[in-house]
Design a protein around this motif. Structure first.
Motif, PDB file in Angstrom:
ATOM      1  N   ASP A  65     -17.031  -8.858   9.443  1.00 42.65           N
ATOM      2  CA  ASP A  65     -16.237 -10.073   9.251  1.00 42.65           C
ATOM      3  C   ASP A  65     -15.310  -9.967   8.036  1.00 42.65           C
ATOM      4  O   ASP A  65     -14.673 -10.943   7.657  1.00 42.65           O
ATOM      5  N   LYS A  66     -15.219  -8.767   7.387  1.00 40.64           N
ATOM      6  CA  LYS A  66     -14.358  -8.567   6.224  1.00 40.64           C
ATOM      7  C   LYS A  66     -13.064  -7.871   6.649  1.00 40.64           C
ATOM      8  O   LYS A  66     -13.089  -6.853   7.342  1.00 40.64           O
ATOM      9  N   VAL A  67     -11.937  -8.412   6.219  1.00 38.42           N
ATOM     10  CA  VAL A  67     -10.627  -7.840   6.519  1.00 38.42           C
ATOM     11  C   VAL A  67      -9.951  -7.472   5.200  1.00 38.42           C
ATOM     12  O   VAL A  67      -9.889  -8.286   4.275  1.00 38.42           O
ATOM     13  N   THR A  68      -9.445  -6.245   5.114  1.00 36.38           N
ATOM     14  CA  THR A  68      -8.726  -5.787   3.930  1.00 36.38           C
ATOM     15  C   THR A  68      -7.290  -5.464   4.318  1.00 36.38           C
ATOM     16  O   THR A  68      -7.046  -4.629   5.197  1.00 36.38           O
ATOM     17  N   GLU A  69      -6.355  -6.139   3.664  1.00 37.36           N
ATOM     18  CA  GLU A  69      -4.934  -5.892   3.889  1.00 37.36           C
ATOM     19  C   GLU A  69      -4.331  -5.301   2.619  1.00 37.36           C
ATOM     20  O   GLU A  69      -4.607  -5.766   1.524  1.00 37.36           O
ATOM     21  N   ARG A  70      -3.496  -4.276   2.781  1.00 35.26           N
ATOM     22  CA  ARG A  70      -2.790  -3.669   1.652  1.00 35.26           C
ATOM     23  C   ARG A  70      -1.305  -3.963   1.791  1.00 35.26           C
ATOM     24  O   ARG A  70      -0.703  -3.721   2.842  1.00 35.26           O
ATOM     25  N   TYR A  71      -0.706  -4.502   0.719  1.00 43.48           N
ATOM     26  CA  TYR A  71       0.694  -4.894   0.710  1.00 43.48           C
ATOM     27  C   TYR A  71       1.453  -4.147  -0.374  1.00 43.48           C
ATOM     28  O   TYR A  71       0.918  -3.901  -1.468  1.00 43.48           O
ATOM     29  N   LEU A  72       2.698  -3.802  -0.092  1.00 44.12           N
ATOM     30  CA  LEU A  72       3.633  -3.353  -1.117  1.00 44.12           C
ATOM     31  C   LEU A  72       4.425  -4.571  -1.567  1.00 44.12           C
ATOM     32  O   LEU A  72       5.180  -5.147  -0.776  1.00 44.12           O
ATOM     33  N   VAL A  73       4.209  -5.000  -2.800  1.00 48.95           N
ATOM     34  CA  VAL A  73       4.901  -6.171  -3.340  1.00 48.95           C
ATOM     35  C   VAL A  73       6.083  -5.692  -4.163  1.00 48.95           C
ATOM     36  O   VAL A  73       5.916  -5.032  -5.191  1.00 48.95           O
ATOM     37  N   ARG A  74       7.260  -5.988  -3.706  1.00 46.14           N
ATOM     38  CA  ARG A  74       8.467  -5.536  -4.394  1.00 46.14           C
ATOM     39  C   ARG A  74       8.742  -6.407  -5.623  1.00 46.14           C
ATOM     40  O   ARG A  74       8.553  -7.615  -5.592  1.00 46.14           O
ATOM     41  N   ASN A  75       9.217  -5.747  -6.686  1.00 39.72           N
ATOM     42  CA  ASN A  75       9.578  -6.440  -7.934  1.00 39.72           C
ATOM     43  C   ASN A  75       8.442  -7.334  -8.415  1.00 39.72           C
ATOM     44  O   ASN A  75       8.646  -8.498  -8.765  1.00 39.72           O
ATOM     45  N   ALA A  76       7.228  -6.768  -8.428  1.00 36.75           N
ATOM     46  CA  ALA A  76       6.054  -7.556  -8.784  1.00 36.75           C
ATOM     47  C   ALA A  76       6.077  -8.005 -10.233  1.00 36.75           C
ATOM     48  O   ALA A  76       5.632  -9.094 -10.567  1.00 36.75           O
ATOM     49  N   ASP A  77       6.564  -7.162 -11.117  1.00 37.94           N
ATOM     50  CA  ASP A  77       6.694  -7.585 -12.514  1.00 37.94           C
ATOM     51  C   ASP A  77       7.966  -7.002 -13.116  1.00 37.94           C
ATOM     52  O   ASP A  77       8.525  -6.029 -12.614  1.00 37.94           O
ATOM     53  N   ASN A  78       8.435  -7.614 -14.182  1.00 39.44           N
ATOM     54  CA  ASN A  78       9.695  -7.232 -14.817  1.00 39.44           C
ATOM     55  C   ASN A  78       9.461  -6.876 -16.278  1.00 39.44           C
ATOM     56  O   ASN A  78       8.471  -7.298 -16.884  1.00 39.44           O
ATOM     57  N   GLY A  79      10.376  -6.130 -16.838  1.00 38.74           N
ATOM     58  CA  GLY A  79      10.269  -5.754 -18.243  1.00 38.74           C
ATOM     59  C   GLY A  79      11.603  -5.275 -18.791  1.00 38.74           C
ATOM     60  O   GLY A  79      12.586  -5.138 -18.048  1.00 38.74           O
ATOM     61  N   THR A  80      11.653  -5.034 -20.081  1.00 36.29           N
ATOM     62  CA  THR A  80      12.854  -4.500 -20.734  1.00 36.29           C
ATOM     63  C   THR A  80      12.449  -3.428 -21.735  1.00 36.29           C
ATOM     64  O   THR A  80      11.362  -3.482 -22.312  1.00 36.29           O
ATOM     65  N   SER A  81      13.323  -2.463 -21.922  1.00 34.32           N
ATOM     66  CA  SER A  81      13.148  -1.441 -22.944  1.00 34.32           C
ATOM     67  C   SER A  81      14.420  -1.379 -23.783  1.00 34.32           C
ATOM     68  O   SER A  81      15.522  -1.570 -23.258  1.00 34.32           O
ATOM     69  N   GLU A  82      14.253  -1.099 -25.080  1.00 27.63           N
ATOM     70  CA  GLU A  82      15.389  -1.115 -25.998  1.00 27.63           C
ATOM     71  C   GLU A  82      15.503   0.230 -26.719  1.00 27.63           C
ATOM     72  O   GLU A  82      14.507   0.819 -27.136  1.00 27.63           O
TER      73      GLU A  82
END
Length: 254
Positions: free
Chosen positions: A36-53
């Motif tokens: 009764d267990k279902v496992t789904e795997r997703y590719l989440v685009r642009n899941a987090d953002n950041g900056t480098s200086e």
């Protein structure tokens, strides 16, 4: 392992259970059911953002990006590593903003042209490294009043007099410089310590990362139907009027 941000959690909760259903920011990669267990795997685009200086420095009255000058070698090496990481991972460079600066000594109009040229020199370098990047350039010139926080934190000769000159509202920028040059000991520190870091270009890179996440849920199992009672109900004599009692219906969820 990095924790998912709230936006990812909200996205997963909003995902439909059907295997074919995805949102515009996610892609269903796999769906496996065990019991009764279902496992789904997703590719989440642009899941987090950041900056480098990254910060590049220049000699006085110079706008050529020199890798051997001051700390530029370290900054360029760090930028190269960042670009390699972006090329080999699910990182996407979304925007590059370059701001060229000039120190307050000299004529302001020439300083603005110098600041623009410094930003352009870094833009040329970045375009070669990342041809598809969206590059934006800006230019800014420092004023003598911008030196006050640095001066206040230093043991500077004629410090109170220097701060008075920097704060002056009756002197032009060139007049302030002329007054500072008269304070020879303080001016040496300005030339060697305070002004050089102001001759720089600031490179800000904005990026986003894709992530693979899992969603696990349980499929509700049908409940067995209750068995019919076989107990014999005792017959009672009919009465002219029977008492009526309230009936309560209770539903339970296991």
């Amino acid at each position: 392992m990095k924790k998912f941000t709230l936006s990812i959690v909200a996205l997963l909760l909003a995902m439909p259970i059907m295997a074919q259903s995805t949102s515009k920011d996610s892609l269903l990669l796999s769906k496996v059911q065990r019991g009764d267990k279902v496992t789904e795997r997703y590719l989440v685009r642009n899941a987090d953002n950041g900056t480098s200086e990254f910060d590049m420095l220049y000699p006085i009255n110079n706008s050529t990006l020199q890798s051997s000058f001051s700390t530029n070698a370290d900054a360029i090496a760090a930028l190269d590593r960042f670009v390699e990481q972006a090329a080999d991972t699910t990182m996407h460079i979304t925007k590059v903003v370059i701001v060229g600066y000039a120190s307050p000594d000299g004529v302001e109009s020439k300083n603005m042209a110098l600041a623009n040229a410094r930003a352009a020199s870094v833009a040329t370098f970045v375009t070669k490294q990342c041809p598809k990047s969206n590059v934006e350039t800006k230019a800014m010139t420092y004023h003598w009043a911008d030196c006050i926080p640095t001066v206040e934190g230093m043991n500077l000769p004629d410090k109170s007099q220097v701060i008075a000159i920097l704060n002056s509202t009756t002197h032009s920028e060139l007049e302030k410089q002329a007054e500072l040059e008269k304070l020879q000991n303080a001016w040496i520190i300005f030339k060697n310590t305070i002004l050089p870091p102001m001759r720089h270009s600031e490179l800000n890179v904005a990026y986003s990362n894709d992530k693979i996440v899992e969603r696990i849920y349980t499929i509700p199992q049908p409940q067995p139907k209750p068995q019919a009672s076989t107990q014999t109900v005792a017959q009672t004599k009919p009465q002219t009027e029977q008492k009526r009692y309230p009936v309560a219906v209770v539903e339970t969820d296991e």
